[in-house]
Design a protein around this motif. Structure first.
Motif, PDB file in Angstrom:
ATOM      1  N   ILE A  65       0.913  -1.227   0.034  1.00 15.60           N
ATOM      2  CA  ILE A  65       0.078  -0.121   0.030  1.00 15.60           C
ATOM      3  C   ILE A  65       0.772   1.315  -0.112  1.00 15.60           C
ATOM      4  O   ILE A  65       0.662   2.293  -0.725  1.00 15.60           O
ATOM      5  N   LEU A  66       2.115   1.064   0.690  1.00 12.04           N
ATOM      6  CA  LEU A  66       2.725   2.484   0.806  1.00 12.04           C
ATOM      7  C   LEU A  66       3.643   2.411  -0.511  1.00 12.04           C
ATOM      8  O   LEU A  66       3.535   3.734  -0.993  1.00 12.04           O
ATOM      9  N   LEU A  67       3.991   1.436  -1.132  1.00 11.97           N
ATOM     10  CA  LEU A  67       4.458   1.784  -2.563  1.00 11.97           C
ATOM     11  C   LEU A  67       3.526   2.207  -3.509  1.00 11.97           C
ATOM     12  O   LEU A  67       3.871   3.049  -4.465  1.00 11.97           O
ATOM     13  N   GLN A  68       2.262   1.516  -3.514  1.00 11.41           N
ATOM     14  CA  GLN A  68       1.278   2.307  -4.259  1.00 11.41           C
ATOM     15  C   GLN A  68       1.208   3.804  -4.062  1.00 11.41           C
ATOM     16  O   GLN A  68       0.865   4.442  -5.123  1.00 11.41           O
ATOM     17  N   TYR A  69       1.062   4.179  -2.919  1.00 10.71           N
ATOM     18  CA  TYR A  69       0.736   5.480  -2.542  1.00 10.71           C
ATOM     19  C   TYR A  69       1.792   6.500  -3.044  1.00 10.71           C
ATOM     20  O   TYR A  69       1.574   7.429  -3.767  1.00 10.71           O
ATOM     21  N   VAL A  70       3.012   5.967  -2.706  1.00 11.36           N
ATOM     22  CA  VAL A  70       4.177   6.850  -3.365  1.00 11.36           C
ATOM     23  C   VAL A  70       4.262   6.780  -4.715  1.00 11.36           C
ATOM     24  O   VAL A  70       4.338   7.942  -5.520  1.00 11.36           O
ATOM     25  N   THR A  71       4.107   5.926  -5.697  1.00  9.78           N
ATOM     26  CA  THR A  71       3.999   5.808  -6.946  1.00  9.78           C
ATOM     27  C   THR A  71       2.933   6.654  -7.666  1.00  9.78           C
ATOM     28  O   THR A  71       3.326   7.476  -8.460  1.00  9.78           O
ATOM     29  N   SER A  72       1.891   6.383  -7.144  1.00 10.89           N
ATOM     30  CA  SER A  72       0.575   7.206  -7.724  1.00 10.89           C
ATOM     31  C   SER A  72       0.486   8.604  -7.360  1.00 10.89           C
ATOM     32  O   SER A  72       0.386   9.570  -8.118  1.00 10.89           O
ATOM     33  N   ALA A  73       1.133   8.941  -6.047  1.00  4.58           N
ATOM     34  CA  ALA A  73       1.206  10.311  -5.805  1.00  4.58           C
ATOM     35  C   ALA A  73       2.211  11.092  -6.691  1.00  4.58           C
ATOM     36  O   ALA A  73       2.069  12.106  -7.303  1.00  4.58           O
ATOM     37  N   ILE A  74       3.461  10.584  -6.805  1.00  4.97           N
ATOM     38  CA  ILE A  74       4.376  11.376  -7.792  1.00  4.97           C
ATOM     39  C   ILE A  74       3.935  11.247  -8.968  1.00  4.97           C
ATOM     40  O   ILE A  74       4.101  12.224  -9.841  1.00  4.97           O
ATOM     41  N   MET A  75       3.520  10.364  -9.765  1.00  6.38           N
ATOM     42  CA  MET A  75       2.970  10.148 -11.135  1.00  6.38           C
ATOM     43  C   MET A  75       2.026  11.240 -11.276  1.00  6.38           C
ATOM     44  O   MET A  75       1.869  11.846 -12.260  1.00  6.38           O
ATOM     45  N   THR A  76       0.989  11.389 -10.330  1.00  4.49           N
ATOM     46  CA  THR A  76      -0.126  12.307 -10.596  1.00  4.49           C
ATOM     47  C   THR A  76       0.327  13.548 -10.484  1.00  4.49           C
ATOM     48  O   THR A  76      -0.302  14.364 -11.341  1.00  4.49           O
ATOM     49  N   SER A  77       1.269  13.987  -9.569  1.00  6.54           N
ATOM     50  CA  SER A  77       1.712  15.341  -9.467  1.00  6.54           C
ATOM     51  C   SER A  77       2.888  15.931 -10.571  1.00  6.54           C
ATOM     52  O   SER A  77       2.578  16.877 -10.761  1.00  6.54           O
ATOM     53  N   PHE A  78       3.239  14.913 -11.095  1.00  6.75           N
ATOM     54  CA  PHE A  78       4.366  15.118 -11.862  1.00  6.75           C
ATOM     55  C   PHE A  78       4.363  14.756 -13.247  1.00  6.75           C
ATOM     56  O   PHE A  78       4.801  15.526 -14.231  1.00  6.75           O
ATOM     57  N   LEU A  79       3.682  13.876 -13.476  1.00  7.96           N
ATOM     58  CA  LEU A  79       3.287  13.259 -15.089  1.00  7.96           C
ATOM     59  C   LEU A  79       2.128  13.191 -15.383  1.00  7.96           C
ATOM     60  O   LEU A  79       1.947  13.440 -16.804  1.00  7.96           O
ATOM     61  N   LEU A  80       1.041  13.290 -14.595  1.00 10.09           N
ATOM     62  CA  LEU A  80      -0.245  13.065 -15.255  1.00 10.09           C
ATOM     63  C   LEU A  80      -1.133  14.440 -15.137  1.00 10.09           C
ATOM     64  O   LEU A  80      -2.076  14.277 -15.140  1.00 10.09           O
ATOM     65  N   SER A  81      -0.424  15.426 -14.959  1.00 11.80           N
ATOM     66  CA  SER A  81      -1.005  16.760 -14.545  1.00 11.80           C
ATOM     67  C   SER A  81      -1.794  17.196 -15.824  1.00 11.80           C
ATOM     68  O   SER A  81      -2.948  17.673 -15.853  1.00 11.80           O
ATOM     69  N   VAL A  82      -1.127  17.013 -16.938  1.00  9.78           N
ATOM     70  CA  VAL A  82      -1.569  17.596 -18.349  1.00  9.78           C
ATOM     71  C   VAL A  82      -2.822  16.779 -18.736  1.00  9.78           C
ATOM     72  O   VAL A  82      -3.959  17.129 -19.186  1.00  9.78           O
ATOM     73  N   GLY A  83      -2.724  15.466 -18.438  1.00  4.26           N
ATOM     74  CA  GLY A  83      -3.945  14.529 -18.606  1.00  4.26           C
ATOM     75  C   GLY A  83      -5.174  14.792 -17.794  1.00  4.26           C
ATOM     76  O   GLY A  83      -6.082  14.913 -18.182  1.00  4.26           O
ATOM     77  N   ASN A  84      -4.777  15.104 -16.589  1.00  6.33           N
ATOM     78  CA  ASN A  84      -5.990  15.595 -15.853  1.00  6.33           C
ATOM     79  C   ASN A  84      -6.581  16.831 -16.097  1.00  6.33           C
ATOM     80  O   ASN A  84      -7.867  16.877 -16.355  1.00  6.33           O
TER      81      ASN A  84
END
Length: 418
Positions: free
Chosen positions: A106-125
């Motif tokens: 769960i921790l690994l999922q939280y860290v990876t998803s939080a970083i991807m959402t804020s850094f890589l997926l902002s334009v997609g959102n």
């Protein structure tokens, strides 16, 4: 000598500026419908975009820095208060080590998803919500504040239900535990964050479904008005105004009527938006399935090992059952949301087919309906997990089947070992 005063020129409003202002207003109303869920994401350092002057921009450096600090704080707390160091050195028992595996996943999922959402997926959102705003303008949803009010209330209800259920399960977990440790208290918010991400995904799918429902209503109203025009009865008396819900966007039958084509264009945009949602939430859905499956399998294994000992108690079994039900609910809720979108798409297919088979309509309108049907076939509106699994009701059945199979394997292996 007369003085000539130069009067300031009045600024003529530009159409582009008006359209930009309306678009920003639509985005403001749209974001407000999910604002309550986004606020909870901010508490975990997850930022999808930056709202500036009722417009959306990619996350700035300050938001990324705050997100990194919040994520780092969770990682540090996990390192110091969980039994991970003893599990690595081998001083902890096998059961205690296996108990910590779901928390680590769960921790690994939280860290990876939080970083991807804020850094890589902002334009997609940003593209997702901008497309929703354009759809609202094309479907005339932006003039109906009741539509946005219903969306806000739906988001509020879902968040409250999720929070209340998580609090109940967390309290039961702490009360039935032999000792209330700080590690348990630290892990519980991360489980809530995982459920929150799935809820936001389901809310966005619900937003897509509600706009497809609007298209279906326009098609239904058009067919109903056509039938009523055939069977019109003249009644002497005051005429009641038609309600807003029965607004006929397509209009009357005519060789020059191109409204069905416009609705087909909106469906094409919905299909592209569904594909974009799939790309943005692909990793989150995949990690949710992995973490949920890992949690269920390890929970079953540890419970079988633990309850063969004389120190077993029924209260701990209740907690294990509650967390397993919560894990299954995540997959079920996600599958149900996507299944409802597919059912709405099938309803659109039926309505468009009725228009095609109505030979009383002008040929151009039926040709538009045929093109609409081709778009429906081209965009099935399915959510796939890296092109491996389709997220629908069948995923839930397959998930339960695989979990049951592994349960039988674990019971047999545990019996052989003993």
């Amino acid at each position: 000598m007369s003085s000539n005063k130069v009067e300031p020129k009045k600024k003529v409003p530009d159409d582009n500026e008006d359209n930009l202002l309306k678009s920003r207003t639509n985005i403001s109303d749209l974001i407000h419908t999910v604002q309550f869920a986004l606020i909870f994401e901010y508490c975990f350092g997850i930022y999808r975009f930056h709202i500036v002057n009722n417009g959306l921009q990619p996350t700035n450096r300050r938001m990324k820095l705050v997100g990194i600090l919040i994520i780092s704080a969770h990682v540090i707390f996990f390192y110091y208060f969980l039994k991970l160091p003893s599990a690595i050195t081998g001083t902890a028992s096998l059961v205690d080590t296996m108990d910590e595996v779901p928390s680590i996943v769960i921790l690994l999922q939280y860290v990876t998803s939080a970083i991807m959402t804020s850094f890589l997926l902002s334009v997609g959102n940003i593209n997702i919500f901008t497309t929703f705003a354009n759809l609202d303008s094309m479907l005339h949803i932006n003039t109906n504040q009741d539509f946005y009010k219903a969306s806000r209330s739906r988001t509020f209800r879902y968040i409250i239900v999720l929070a209340v259920y998580h609090i109940i399960v967390s309290i039961s977990d702490l009360l039935t535990s032999d000792e209330i440790s700080l590690s348990k208290i630290i892990v519980l918010p991360i489980f809530f964050e995982e459920n929150l991400e799935i809820l936001i995904f389901c809310l966005i799918i619900s937003m897509l479904k509600s706009r497809l429902n609007v298209i279906n209503k326009y098609l239904t109203n058009f067919m109903n008005d056509k039938e009523n025009s055939k069977n019109s009865v003249f009644i002497v008396g005051e005429r009641k105004p038609a309600p807003k819900e029965n607004f006929n966007l397509i209009g009357r039958m005519s060789y020059k009527n191109m409204k069905i084509r416009d609705l087909a264009v909106t469906y094409d945009i919905i299909g592209e938006t569904c594909c974009l949602i799939n790309q943005v939430f692909n990793f989150q859905i995949f990690m949710t399935l992995v973490s949920t499956f890992t949690y269920i399998i390890i929970t079953i294994w540890t419970s079988l090992t633990y309850y063969r000992t004389p120190s077993a108690n029924f209260s701990s079994l209740i907690t294990i059952i509650l967390w397993c039900i919560t894990a299954i609910f995540k997959v079920a809720f996600m599958s149900l949301a996507c299944e409802r979108l597919l059912l709405t798409r099938n309803e659109s297919k039926i309505l468009v087919n009725k228009v095609i088979m109505d030979y009383d309509l002008p040929k151009p309108m039926r040709m538009q309906a045929k093109a609409f049907m081709d778009l429906i076939e081209a965009w099935p509106l399915r959510i796939f997990i890296y092109d491996m699994f389709s997220v629908d009701i069948t995923l839930m059945l397959k998930y339960i089947s695989v979990a049951t199979t592994y349960l039988i394997v674990i019971i047999q292996v545990n019996h052989i070992v003993e």
